[in-house]
Scaffold this active site. Structure first.
Site, PDB file in Angstrom:
ATOM      1  N   SER B 157       0.839  -1.196   0.000  1.00  0.00           N
ATOM      2  CA  SER B 157       0.000   0.000   0.000  1.00  0.00           C
ATOM      3  C   SER B 157       0.879   1.253   0.000  1.00  0.00           C
ATOM      4  O   SER B 157       1.749   1.376  -0.860  1.00  0.00           O
ATOM      5  CB  SER B 157      -0.923  -0.055   1.211  1.00  0.00           C
ATOM      6  OG  SER B 157      -1.982   0.823   1.050  1.00  0.00           O
ATOM      7  N   ARG B 227     -11.703   6.260   9.742  1.00  0.00           N
ATOM      8  CA  ARG B 227     -11.205   4.891   9.737  1.00  0.00           C
ATOM      9  C   ARG B 227     -12.255   3.916   9.186  1.00  0.00           C
ATOM     10  O   ARG B 227     -11.946   2.982   8.461  1.00  0.00           O
ATOM     11  CB  ARG B 227     -10.812   4.500  11.165  1.00  0.00           C
ATOM     12  CG  ARG B 227     -10.411   3.059  11.339  1.00  0.00           C
ATOM     13  CD  ARG B 227      -9.176   2.706  10.551  1.00  0.00           C
ATOM     14  NE  ARG B 227      -8.652   1.403  10.918  1.00  0.00           N
ATOM     15  CZ  ARG B 227      -7.596   0.836  10.360  1.00  0.00           C
ATOM     16  NH1 ARG B 227      -6.956   1.467   9.390  1.00  0.00           N
ATOM     17  NH2 ARG B 227      -7.170  -0.337  10.740  1.00  0.00           N
ATOM     18  N   ASP B 323      -8.404  -6.718  -4.774  1.00  0.00           N
ATOM     19  CA  ASP B 323      -8.015  -5.385  -4.299  1.00  0.00           C
ATOM     20  C   ASP B 323      -8.547  -4.345  -5.289  1.00  0.00           C
ATOM     21  O   ASP B 323      -8.076  -4.256  -6.416  1.00  0.00           O
ATOM     22  CB  ASP B 323      -6.474  -5.322  -4.231  1.00  0.00           C
ATOM     23  CG  ASP B 323      -5.959  -3.990  -3.688  1.00  0.00           C
ATOM     24  OD1 ASP B 323      -6.762  -3.041  -3.541  1.00  0.00           O
ATOM     25  OD2 ASP B 323      -4.752  -3.906  -3.419  1.00  0.00           O
ATOM     26  N   HIS B 356      -7.805  -5.331  -0.471  1.00  0.00           N
ATOM     27  CA  HIS B 356      -6.517  -4.643  -0.356  1.00  0.00           C
ATOM     28  C   HIS B 356      -5.725  -5.103   0.868  1.00  0.00           C
ATOM     29  O   HIS B 356      -4.503  -5.201   0.834  1.00  0.00           O
ATOM     30  CB  HIS B 356      -6.767  -3.127  -0.288  1.00  0.00           C
ATOM     31  CG  HIS B 356      -5.514  -2.332  -0.127  1.00  0.00           C
ATOM     32  ND1 HIS B 356      -4.487  -2.388  -1.037  1.00  0.00           N
ATOM     33  CD2 HIS B 356      -5.115  -1.475   0.842  1.00  0.00           C
ATOM     34  CE1 HIS B 356      -3.507  -1.604  -0.633  1.00  0.00           C
ATOM     35  NE2 HIS B 356      -3.851  -1.037   0.500  1.00  0.00           N
TER      36      HIS B 356
END
Lengths: 205, 381
Positions: B157, B227, B323, B356
């Site tokens: 990432s 979040r 992802d 992901h």
């Protein structure tokens, strides 16, 4: 299953490739041909392989390998990136053998192509006499489960090369383990070679 | 017993080093930072030839606790599956370094640290940093540790972006690299999701323009919603469906209220609540900004070929089928450029419904690929 006869085919392919060439093996399997060529000819080798388990094997051997599909992923390479591209026993399993061939001679100066010859006399006889799709050492799948999409004979391959502007430079005889200068179509060749193995390049305009 | 003792000896305590004390680090924004603190962990030992160092770059909300217990959450390190004795990043063999990025909130210089010039926390006075700035700070640490050539730089990432930046800006210092589930720049969709997260933080009245460090009221709700939104983007539709479906949370029928009726709601709320204990809202703003600004080719007029023309490292790119945040197509773009440059690049797309976040999960195919690549590359060093 590996169609390739490691001892014979590897040696003939190595004979075609000069030392320190850059090489891509499309459909590189577990990477053993690339390893052999590294050992014999100190090549700078890359692989492409569709089967992830085999990609993992290549990685563990230190071979640079792309998980990819000859039909889709050759377009990503620039012209003439490699000295040699190799396609062993994969042409008949591609969706578009014509495009794959054209791409191989685009990304490399020369290409080495091998495929099972559907014109071999055993195969022809199986069709002619038994009226059954042939099963042999090189063509070991039943018709309903074969990954092979486009069978061709040596003569078909020669015609296709003509059609897409590819020159055949050499033809291997895997019986005698000899490389011969290509002298055009030859009926005996198509009858008695179980495998076609050719060195080809693009005809420059 | 002996093995256990050995392990403990090799486990790193958190260390903090102050660098750029004499000469300030000039940032992309034009401002400069002096006396930069970097908090980091190390595992294993640097050998005599110093050729066994592995640099691990963490993701947006990761930190230096890659393989040791987190001091706040008390959870195992975020990559304990990959880093440790006999693991792909084998701490018996390699010297592993994992720094907290600048702009972070686990001890490295960032918005919640005190600015020595004012004696107060930086807050939003902290300069806007970039991925390249983070890498510049990491390079100071690598120099300080006496490592001239890093054996392998890896991360997923945002960590993958740092890896790409290393390959582009300090190509001679990197022997091999494994960028995972990443991209050469942020897409409009990536930026949009980050903007959503930032706006939710800034919409929290407790955020107070970034001045909340000495207040009892911190922007926890805003950070928590940020979040939650991000967490959705880390998972795949299939994974959410198989894990939660439309199942209800501790009840048999709908409440006709706005409580957490569905398990997925309860799960996301939990992700949000627990996150705020270990993360700083301003850091979230700064790091997401750095990711949005990221374009590894920006210093070369958008040419990826120019950006990697001096790279000669051996590279393994890894992507995951499910992802959608940094999809295979983005990772393949990297492979294409590296191929064009004749770089020794390998690529593997791992089939998983983990989304992901797969690089953080116990994914055997990831384990196998990394182990195969790292082992064979080190043997052929």
């Amino acid at each position: 299953m590996s169609l390739i006869n490691e001892k014979k085919d590897f040696k003939i392919i190595a004979d075609l490739i000069p030392t320190k060439s850059s090489v891509i093996d499309v459909g590189c399997n577990d990477g053993s041909l690339l390893e052999f060529l590294k050992e014999e000819k100190d090549i700078d080798g890359r692989g492409m392989e569709i089967d992830q388990q085999k990609v993992q094997l290549c990685l563990s051997k230190g071979i640079s390998v792309i998980e990819g599909d000859a039909d889709l992923d050759l377009y990503d390479y620039p012209d003439n990136l490699f000295d040699y591209s190799i396609l062993t026993y994969t042409l008949q399993a591609t969706k578009s053998p014509k495009n794959v061939l054209s791409e191989l001679v685009r990304i490399s100066s020369k290409a080495i192509i091998s495929f099972p010859n559907f014109g071999h006399w055993k195969i022809a006889t199986s069709l002619l006499l038994k009226r059954k799709m042939p099963i042999s050492e090189k063509l070991s799948y039943s018709w309903h489960e074969t990954p092979n999409l486009h069978f061709c004979t040596i003569n078909d391959f020669i015609d296709l090369c003509d059609e897409v502007g590819i020159r055949i430079e050499k033809q291997a005889n895997l019986k005698t383990n000899k490389l011969n200068k290509f002298n055009g179509k030859n009926l005996l060749n198509s009858y008695f070679n179980e495998v076609g193995l050719f060195l080809v390049s693009k005809i420059k305009n | 017993m002996l093995g256990g003792f050995f392990l403990v000896k090799q486990m790193s305590e958190n260390k903090i080093v102050e660098l750029a004390k004499e000469q300030a680090l000039v940032l992309d924004c034009g401002k400069s930072l002096k006396s930069i603190k970097t908090a980091y962990t190390t595992y294993g030992k640097l050998n005599a030839t110093k050729d066994n160092a592995i640099l691990i770059c963490h993701a947006l909300t990761g930190d230096q606790y890659v393989a040791s217990k987190h001091p706040i959450t008390k959870k195992e390190g975020w990559w304990s599956y990959i880093v440790g004795p006999e693991k792909p990043i084998d701490t018996n063999k390699f010297f592993v370094v994992c720094p907290n990025v600048i702009g972070g909130c686990m001890g490295s210089t960032g918005p919640k640290e005190v600015n020595s010039e004012t004696g107060k926390e930086y807050g939003t006075d902290f300069p806007v940093i970039t991925i390249a700035d983070m890498v510049r700070a990491q390079k100071l640490l690598i120099d300080y540790l006496g490592i001239e050539k890093i054996f392998c730089v890896t991360g997923g990432s945002m960590g993958g972006m740092l890896v790409l930046e290393w390959l582009s800006k300090f190509p001679k210092m990197v022997h091999s690299a494994i960028p995972i589930a990443t991209a050469t720049n942020h897409s409009a969709q990536n930026i949009a999701l980050n903007e959503l997260a930032r706006q939710s933080i800034m919409a929290d009245p407790n955020w107070n323009s970034g001045n909340y460090y000495n207040s009892d009221n911190k922007p926890l709700k805003g950070l928590s919603v940020a979040r939650m939104a991000a967490h959705i983007s880390y998972l795949s539709k299939d994974a959410l469906h198989s894990k939660f479906g439309r199942n209800l949370q501790d009840k048999n029928s709908l409440d006709y209220s706005f409580d957490a009726d569905f398990q997925i709601e309860s799960y996301l709320r939990h992700q949000g609540f627990t996150f705020v204990d270990r993360f700083d809202a301003n850091s979230y703003l700064y790091i997401t900004r750095a990711m949005d600004y990221f374009d590894v080719s920006s210093s070369n007029n958008g040419s990826l070929i120019e950006s990697f023309k001096n790279t000669s490292s051996k590279v393994l790119c890894i992507s995951f089928t499910s992802d959608w945040l940094y999809p295979t197509s983005e990772n393949k773009k990297i492979v294409k450029v590296f191929n064009a440059l004749g770089i020794n690049v390998s690529f593997i797309e791992i089939e998983t419904d983990g989304g992901h976040d797969s690089f953080l999960l116990e994914e055997p195919k990831l384990f196998e690929a990394m182990q195969g690549f790292i082992k064979s590359t080190y043997e052929n060093l």
